[in-house]
Design an enzyme around this catalytic site. Sequence first.
Site, short mmCIF file in Angstrom:
data_model
loop_
_atom_site.label_atom_id
_atom_site.label_comp_id
_atom_site.label_asym_id
_atom_site.label_seq_id
_atom_site.Cartn_x
_atom_site.Cartn_y
_atom_site.Cartn_z
N GLY A 1 33.07 33.59 39.76
CA GLY A 1 33.41 34.99 39.57
C GLY A 1 34.78 35.13 38.96
O GLY A 1 35.63 34.25 39.10
N CYS A 2 35.03 36.23 38.28
CA CYS A 2 36.31 36.40 37.58
C CYS A 2 37.48 36.47 38.57
O CYS A 2 38.45 35.72 38.44
CB CYS A 2 36.27 37.62 36.67
N HIS A 3 37.40 37.37 39.56
CA HIS A 3 38.48 37.44 40.55
C HIS A 3 38.64 36.11 41.27
O HIS A 3 39.76 35.65 41.53
CB HIS A 3 38.18 38.54 41.58
#
Length: 301
Positions: free
Chosen positions: A114-116
């Site tokens: 995931g990006c975060h």
Amino acid sequence: MNKPKIYIDGQAGTTGLQILERLKEREDLELILIAQADRKDPEKRKECFAKADLAFLCLPDQAAIEAVSLAEGTSTKIIDASTAHRTSWVYGFPELDPDQRKKIKEAKYVANPGCHATGFISIVHPLIQANLIKPDISIHAFSLTGYSGGGKSMIQQYEGDQENDLLKSPAIYGLSMQHKHIPEMQKISGLSRKPLFTPIVDDYYNGMLVSIQFELDARQVFEVLNKAYQDQPLIEVEFGNNSFLYANAMRNTDHLKLYVHGNEEQTIVCASFDNLGKGACGAAIQNMNIMLGFEETKGLR
């Protein structure tokens, strides 16, 4: 040598479309394209999986789980960009550990981070491995992201409602404290406690800045992170003296840059990258390159 065949299941979404556009430029790959009318046809999709050497899943979680069943019985390698398999499949962050690239190369199933979570793990995991922080530490992180991270619906909201003044200011979300990236943040970093995580979206298209604060000596934190990533082509660590850090500074790149600021008692570490680059499409292409035996950074920005 035959060109590897690539299929993107969910090629009309934000991530799928960008992967498609970027892979079109590769002369060493053959793309399997599915007709617009057949994109939800299980049999047509099953045929595409059967033909492919590697497939990307750019789908909602439940749809990604269903897509895996369509590929059963084939030798097709799969990279899943959804949240569905991030704590059960091989984790697609090559810089995680010295043997992570080997795991990715040998895997049939790889979960794209995931990006975060990418920013969070890039900071926390090396500090735990170096025993600079303990696995039972209580960590609070906040993350600034452009609205493209919310997919088509959020892009349409921000770009289509120009009269809404609320959209012109930062917005905190994930207020239930159960953001979908938290399980991978905890597991992959090696934490025994769930982190406290605050995501914030603002009125710009792409770019991300994940920040965590520690009661540690900033120079010591820098030395640990710099050693962890010293031989990594896509991650750079800087002991900063910046007055400001901007969340879209690394937009349109596939690199990640860690900035360490602070003093002898307190430290803030910020991971700066593109939520659509190292936080999504760039990471997926990096993993594809490893799984298919290409040079790791081929086609990256």
